[in-house]
Design an enzyme around this catalytic site. Structure first.
Site, PDB file in Angstrom:
ATOM      1  CG  HIS A 155      34.728  25.682  -0.384  1.00 55.45           C
ATOM      2  ND1 HIS A 155      34.872  24.887   0.725  1.00 55.45           N
ATOM      3  CD2 HIS A 155      35.932  26.261  -0.617  1.00 55.45           C
ATOM      4  CE1 HIS A 155      36.126  24.990   1.155  1.00 55.45           C
ATOM      5  NE2 HIS A 155      36.783  25.814   0.370  1.00 55.45           N
ATOM      6  CD  GLU A 182      37.622  25.818  -4.406  1.00 57.77           C
ATOM      7  OE1 GLU A 182      38.449  26.660  -4.042  1.00 57.77           O
ATOM      8  OE2 GLU A 182      37.092  25.004  -3.630  1.00 57.77           O
ATOM      9  CG  HIS A 197      41.448  21.326   0.028  1.00 58.61           C
ATOM     10  ND1 HIS A 197      42.160  21.307   1.210  1.00 58.61           N
ATOM     11  CD2 HIS A 197      41.207  22.618  -0.251  1.00 58.61           C
ATOM     12  CE1 HIS A 197      42.322  22.543   1.634  1.00 58.61           C
ATOM     13  NE2 HIS A 197      41.753  23.360   0.782  1.00 58.61           N
TER      14      HIS A 197
END
Lengths: 468, 468
Positions: A155, A182, A197
């Protein structure tokens, strides 16, 4: 052998077991007696191998290798309610329909004594099970069916240890053995694809001190208002609390906020980075890009999906066999990807619908909704509390039917986000490994998004070892 | 159990074995009979543990943990020549004299049958050996002596997989489990400390295309002619052949030469990076800075050693207990470090003399030279062919007395460079793992510099597992 027998709390009639289930060619319900009888030839087979000077060590080694190949999918949830036994076996056809998950249920009316006896058999013949599956894999020329591996998705990289979405965090996650890394993707003012993000910059960069006058009226610094050349000047840091001008870490035990020196990078750079490591290591680690806030991007005049898919295609990701999942929280965008963007690019990629515990997503969660979703999605990425209820206790793990429904509709399930930081493990699990165990094997998810990929990889490996 | 019995080539009377040796309190020669007799109480001890409901699994688990703690140092070279058995046991006192290595030899006149019988005993009681060492470690309150761990030094990071000396390569090496990460250090025009292997820039950066007119008359671009701000503009690449203007990879199977995007970094940034990961992971990975070409730096008016030691002190590296080795090829600089730089800074760090197969170093290689060297050095970093001769064959491994002499003078030995690339494994070893085995356990080195830290870490771990 990973078996666990939770004594039922008084007043309850439920037991929960985990066991290595029969990884054979089961496609329909099968009685315990039939299983027992089916085992006999495999026992004979092992005996034959041993007699032909194959010693136990060789058989074990094959079994270990097979475990790694099959992954932990060979270990399935085995539950019993009343006198019924349910063994859930998922398998994946790596042939024409890669990642098309299939599921079989074995249901057998039987006594508690039978259940216990079955566990014993399973335990006793675990090598045989594995050998049998190996030999079947070798000999079944007409079928390439093998069992899916449980996967670990890093992640934002190994973000528990290094600042998220830096190449350094990706290198660490790669080395830790993650199956997928990711990438959250946003677009810059000059239409470059940035791995970030948030659509804003202040949590993970020093933008506020470097470009003080570039905030919008809401006080936020949006990546889309900066060119890539400007963004390159920013220093990336371990995440701080959202309020601008504080440097207080969100997770104080992680990497120090302002230590060392990190930069932002583009999607292309990260793909080249991962593909370069795939070349130098011989591994095949996948990517897992997210189309961030597609509506926001469209409102700003940018078609993020088309840009991302174009880059993926350029780097060779073109079919569902390629190791890429494209994820988004937007059902509208998922449909656009499936019906317009992918066909226009002439590619067919695995799509994942992300789901949060919000009213918007409620319609997806029943049988009808899942069926509708499966028209577009190959997988689901739900917030993890939607699978195991937050109100669960160690003696009463409440598992929703989300995974079962998704599997029944041919979709994989990769819940988020598994964090080992203090206070981040739900109270129903004793520790992080127990949490992983509950999700991977009780709830039967296919993968997890985690900030601590080493822990998930080591958990799955130790699981493979203890079930030898 | 790692034992190997090489049949002696005809006409030779030498055998070579590897075995788990007795990790007890041996400090003087001991006969086979005495060892056999010493084993009895430990066998009894295991029996006791088992009877007290400690099952085999628990004992094994303890043994594994102990193996990790003791590292592979518990596995020692066991050689036999004629009727003599030599067991070399090195141990490290972690008390007042950290890293002061001590060595004991067991010599026993005995028959070949006895040797074989001893191997059998060792094999049979391997758990007991480990348990005994564990219990001794717990109970010997007056002594903190434990066995040294064999270490893995990541040579310029995980440079087999990512461009050398990038933070990304260091993150990968860190995640792969290296014990030390190496930094080569040079100085910039503006007296900053740069992590770079060569004193020139053209092998690992795009300097030639970015600063075309900045080469010296010898055609080379020297880092010392550039400011840090200028060096920050360079892109780092996987190493290319030295001739300027070629982009042909030195190791074609490694990371693609011009893929992704990497930068140079300072020693301070790298130390903060490693210390930050030490914080977030809870590990204690060490650093291994090299004073590059100190004479060149002095001729340019720069005192590299004083600058490096000052940075190390600022980041808390001040005693021989701290996980740092300072290395240099210059014996003159080693003396300056030991006699001037370290005392002036008020610190005491582990120093390593690097040695190449050149005439300059010849005087160091006999007993007298080693004794002289040991006045300044805590360890040696020799080119690996100085330990196992290049003319060795699988049946005749020629090991020099370098390691033995170094150990006898209290110095550790960390040879360089172990590479798994095609053509880089000497012909006397079957593969890279066999090469590591020969160096770590036949030649008894304390650590290796390797471009492939994962392979060395996995080798030592599997060694620990197979000797359970």
């Amino acid at each position: 052998m990973a078996t666990r027998n939770v004594s039922p709390p008084s007043g309850r009639a439920e037991h929960r077991w985990r066991a290595v289930a029969f990884p054979g060619t089961l496609t329909k319900p099968m009685s315990i007696d039939a299983i027992e009888s089916a085992l006999k030839p495999y026992l004979k087979m092992k005996q034959d191998l041993l007699e032909r000077s194959w010693n136990d060590k060789i058989v074990d080694t094959l079994a270990i290798r097979l475990r790694y190949r099959l992954g932990s999918q060979a270990t399935r949830a085995c539950t019993a309610r009343g006198g019924d036994i349910h063994i859930h076996i998922s398998c994946v056809d790596y042939g024409a329909n890669c990642y098309q998950q299939q599921e079989s249920h074995i249901k057998s009316h039987t006594s508690a004594a039978k259940v216990s006896s079955m566990q014993k058999i399973i335990s006793q013949f675990r090598y045989v099970f594995l050998m049998s599956a190996l030999l079947m894999a070798v000999t079944l020329s007409g079928s390439t069916r093998v069992y899916a591996q449980k996967v670990v998705v890093a992640h934002r990289g190994a973000s528990g240890y290094l600042p998220e979405h830096t190449l350094e965090a990706k290198a660490m996650a790669y080395a830790m053995g993650a199956d997928y890394l990711e990438q959250d993707v946003v677009m810059t003012k000059d239409d470059q694809l940035l791995v970030l993000h948030d659509i804003t910059l202040e949590r993970t960069t020093d933008v506020a001190s470097r470009f003080a006058n570039r905030a919008r009226s809401d006080g936020h610094y949006y990546a889309i208002d900066f060119t890539l050349a400007e963004l390159r000047q920013l220093r990336v840091n371990e995440g701080v609390r959202e309020a601008v001008n504080t440097r207080s870490a969100v997770y104080p035990e992680r990497f120090p906020v302002d230590a060392s020196s990190f930069q932002l990078n583009t999607l292309e750079e990260e793909i080249e980075f991962i593909q370069g490591m795939n070349k130098s290591t011989g591994r095949d680690v996948g990517i897992y890009p997210e189309i961030k806030s597609p509506e926001f991007h469209r409102a700003e005049g940018k078609d993020l999906s088309t840009a991302v898919i174009s880059v993926l295609k350029r780097y060779g990701y073109m079919t569902k066999q390629h190791k890429v999942f494209v994820q988004t929280f937007s059902y509208e965008e998922l449909k656009i990807l499936h019906e317009e963007v992918l066909p226009a690019a002439g590619v067919s990629l695995n799509l994942v619908q992300l789901i949060a515990g919000e009213a918007t997503y409620d319609w997806m969660l029943d049988a009808q909704g899942m069926k509708e979703l499966a028209r577009y999605a190959d997988g689901l990425g739900p917030e993890k509390a939607m699978i195991i209820d937050r109100d669960s206790t160690p003696d009463d793990i409440i598992i929703s039917d989300l995974v079962e429904l998704a599997h029944a509709n041919g979709m994989q399930v990769h819940p988020y986000t598994f964090r080992a930081d203090e206070g981040q493990v739900p109270h129903f699990a004793e520790n992080f490994e127990e949490l992983l165990d509950l999700y991977y094997f009780d709830a039967n998810v296919d993968g997890v998004f985690t900030d601590f990929p080493d822990k998930a990889v080591n958990f799955l490996r130790s699981k493979a070892r203890t079930t030898r």
